[in-house]
Design an enzyme around this catalytic site. Structure first.
Site, PDB file in Angstrom:
ATOM      1  N   GLU A 286      -4.606  -8.488  -1.680  1.00 13.28           N
ATOM      2  CA  GLU A 286      -4.991  -8.569  -0.267  1.00 13.28           C
ATOM      3  C   GLU A 286      -6.461  -8.187  -0.192  1.00 13.28           C
ATOM      4  O   GLU A 286      -6.860  -7.148  -0.720  1.00 13.28           O
ATOM      5  CB  GLU A 286      -4.145  -7.620   0.581  1.00 13.28           C
ATOM      6  CG  GLU A 286      -4.495  -7.622   2.068  1.00 13.28           C
ATOM      7  CD  GLU A 286      -3.758  -6.541   2.848  1.00 13.28           C
ATOM      8  OE1 GLU A 286      -2.511  -6.484   2.761  1.00 13.28           O
ATOM      9  OE2 GLU A 286      -4.444  -5.743   3.531  1.00 13.28           O
TER      10      GLU A 286
ATOM     11  N   GLU B 153       0.824  -1.209   0.000  1.00 16.43           N
ATOM     12  CA  GLU B 153       0.000   0.000   0.000  1.00 16.43           C
ATOM     13  C   GLU B 153       0.865   1.268   0.000  1.00 16.43           C
ATOM     14  O   GLU B 153       0.866   2.056   0.954  1.00 16.43           O
ATOM     15  CB  GLU B 153      -0.981  -0.022   1.182  1.00 16.43           C
ATOM     16  CG  GLU B 153      -1.953  -1.188   1.080  1.00 16.43           C
ATOM     17  CD  GLU B 153      -3.025  -1.212   2.162  1.00 16.43           C
ATOM     18  OE1 GLU B 153      -2.962  -0.388   3.099  1.00 16.43           O
ATOM     19  OE2 GLU B 153      -3.930  -2.071   2.078  1.00 16.43           O
TER      20      GLU B 153
END
Length: 545
Positions: free
Chosen positions: A341, A222
């Protein structure tokens, strides 16, 4: 009589409520109070085909925050649970991967590497966690989770060093379980020019190659949130160049020159994140084998039970997926797209929801809709680890989403078929259906068999009318309901398959997961607040032969 056995009406019978299967869950009054659903299917062609490891899992990098907890991976019970999910990727990563560095204890000596641990063929039998140590580690992990949760809330992450031992334990777990390891490298190791400092990764790669550890790689987690987490900003173009640098390093290796590299593991799209993804693809698309992004439906600290059953919430996956795919297709046409994810709720999950029966509606719908949208792999956060969205609890006991995942693995093949559900009022919202070829590798069903899986988001039962083309097919039904009836059961951490509560036979043995025989007939009955897999073994689907 069993809780959730399916019904089918005898066609042409004077009494349309004479059923071959009956259930004691619904009262006689409810037998007339159902939603009637009709299906349109196309068995002639494959809509899309996903990776055979479509349903994959993750272990959060927080497990290595204290290296002793990596020994939980030597639990025979956990290995047994993991084996049932193969074939699958095992992603080791998450927020803390960008705060961990490899700190070898043997000073890069190849001789010492060879003698350190875990080279023997019989390692899966030799390396097993003693019961007393397992009990102690599980107790201590409960306290560790509190500390990790505090870090997440404060967004203050401490640096973590891990040794060869942690790598060996992780690799032995994936190797003994039959999973394919993807290891997440630290992208926040930066040079003075803000490019990626690859020196620590090189040391880790050299160690893994010396042990002949076959694995794939990721870089960073991220990156859109680096500024908040670490006060470092990495733009998309630079991120892509970092991946190009890693690909060159991998190509220099005899073992890893053709290995998988996946990224950038960006959060779901918003304006800034789309810019980041576009910049990354401009410079780094050629370096990766699949483009990864993350998806969660809701904020785990603000959500409710109603969100988990809301079709509009479930539909947001399609909106976000289309945005990502549109961006990727413009820059790198044909590139595989993964949910690198994913789970129900971000922020570690929703307490009292993400690890209960109701979470299965989000998970099964994501599997069905994700495949239909063309996502190639979905990596579930997490198998074990911090948070409340795990498949296996702190005692290493399987939760409802685990059993759902095992049934999906056994019954659902990678070939996606076209199906639509309609009610009297038009396209139904509360009953959601998906259709695949039946898994040919792990079942003994006939060629041409199909697996229909369905979710009923309503309290009342639904009657699904099967098209004439497959109504004469016999098969099996696998109906999953909560251990308790009604809305209270949605909070349960136990699940019933065809009326029997699912639990491990012993530490090394799963139950058989048998279906209920499904005679030929035009109707299937799906109880309220349930989901089910129906294997139609004589469908003779042209696309599945």
């Amino acid at each position: 009589m069993r809780l959730n056995e399916c019904f089918t009406a005898r066609q042409g019978s004077a009494d349309r409520q004479v059923y071959r299967w009956k259930t004691s869950v619904e009262s006689a009054r409810d037998e007339w109070n159902f939603e009637s659903v009709n299906l349109n299917v196309d068995l002639s062609r494959v809509l899309t085909k996903v990776n055979e490891r479509f349903l994959s899992v993750a272990i959060d990098a927080s497990l290595v925050a204290e290296e002793k907890f990596m020994y939980l991976l030597t639990s025979p019970k956990l290995r047994t649970l993991a084996k049932a999910l193969t074939p699958a990727f095992l992603r080791f990563g998450g927020t803390r991967q960008d705060f961990m560095t490899f700190n070898p204890t043997f000073l890069h000596s190849n001789e010492n590497h060879k003698n350190s641990v875990f080279d023997a063929d019989d390692i899966c039998e030799r390396l097993e966690l003693p019961p007393l140590l397992e009990k102690r580690l599980k107790q201590e992990w409960t306290l560790q989770e509190i500390l990790l949760d505090k870090e997440d809330l404060q967004r203050k992450y401490r640096s973590v060093k891990f040794t060869e031992c942690a790598v060996d334990l992780l690799y032995s777990f994936t190797n003994c379980s039959g999973l394919d390891l993807i290891f997440g490298l630290n992208e926040l190791l930066r040079t003075s020019r803000n490019s990626w400092d690859s020196s620590n990764a090189r040391t880790l790669l050299q160690y893994c190659e010396s042990k002949q550890y076959s694995m794939s790689w990721e870089l960073g987690n991220e990156p859109n949130s680096y500024e908040k987490k670490a006060g470092i900003r990495v733009d998309g173009y630079q991120l892509g160049q970092d991946f190009v640098q890693l690909r060159k390093i991998l190509q220099e290796s005899k073992l890893y020159h053709n290995t998988g590299l996946y990224g950038p593991d960006i959060s779901q799209p918003r304006d800034h994140r789309r810019d980041l993804l576009e910049g990354f693809l401009e410079s780094g698309a050629e370096a990766i084998d699949a483009c990864t992004w993350h998806h969660y439906y809701v904020n785990g600290r603000e959500t409710s039970l109603e969100d988990f059953l809301d079709p509009e919430v479930l539909n947001t996956l399609a909106l976000k997926t289309h945005e990502v795919m549109e961006t990727i297709e413009l820059t790198s046409p044909g590139k595989k797209v993964w949910l690198g994810e994913t789970s129900s709720a971000y922020g570690g999950g929703a307490k009292g929801l993400s690890d209960t029966f109701v979470a299965g509606f989000m998970w099964l719908d994501k599997l069905g809709l994700g495949a239909k949208l063309g996502l190639d792999v979905l990596i579930r956060q997490v198998l074990i680890g911090s948070g409340t969205y795990h498949l296996v609890d702190e005692n290493l006991d399987p939760l409802p989403d685990y059993w759902l995942s095992v049934l999906y693995k056994r019954l659902v093949g990678p070939e996606v078929l076209s199906i639509e559900a309609f009610s009297i009022l038009g396209k139904t919202k509360r009953v959601r259906v998906y259709l695949h070829c039946t898994n040919k590798k792990s079942t003994s069903y006939k060629s041409g068999a199909v697996t229909l899986f369905a979710l009923n988001l309503s309290k009342g039962p639904a009657r699904i009318s099967v098209p004439v083309t497959i109504s004469n097919s016999t098969g099996e039904a696998f109906v999953l309901q909560s251990e308790q009836p009604g809305e209270e059961g949605l909070y349960s951490k136990s699940v019933k398959l065809n009326g029997e509560v699912l639990k491990m036979v012993d530490e090394r043995t799963l139950p058989s997961l048998q279906g209920t025989p499904l005679p030929a007939g035009e109707h299937l009955r799906l109880p309220g607040y349930s989901f089910a897999f129906y294997v139609l073994s004589e469908a003779q689907a042209l696309a599945c032969r």
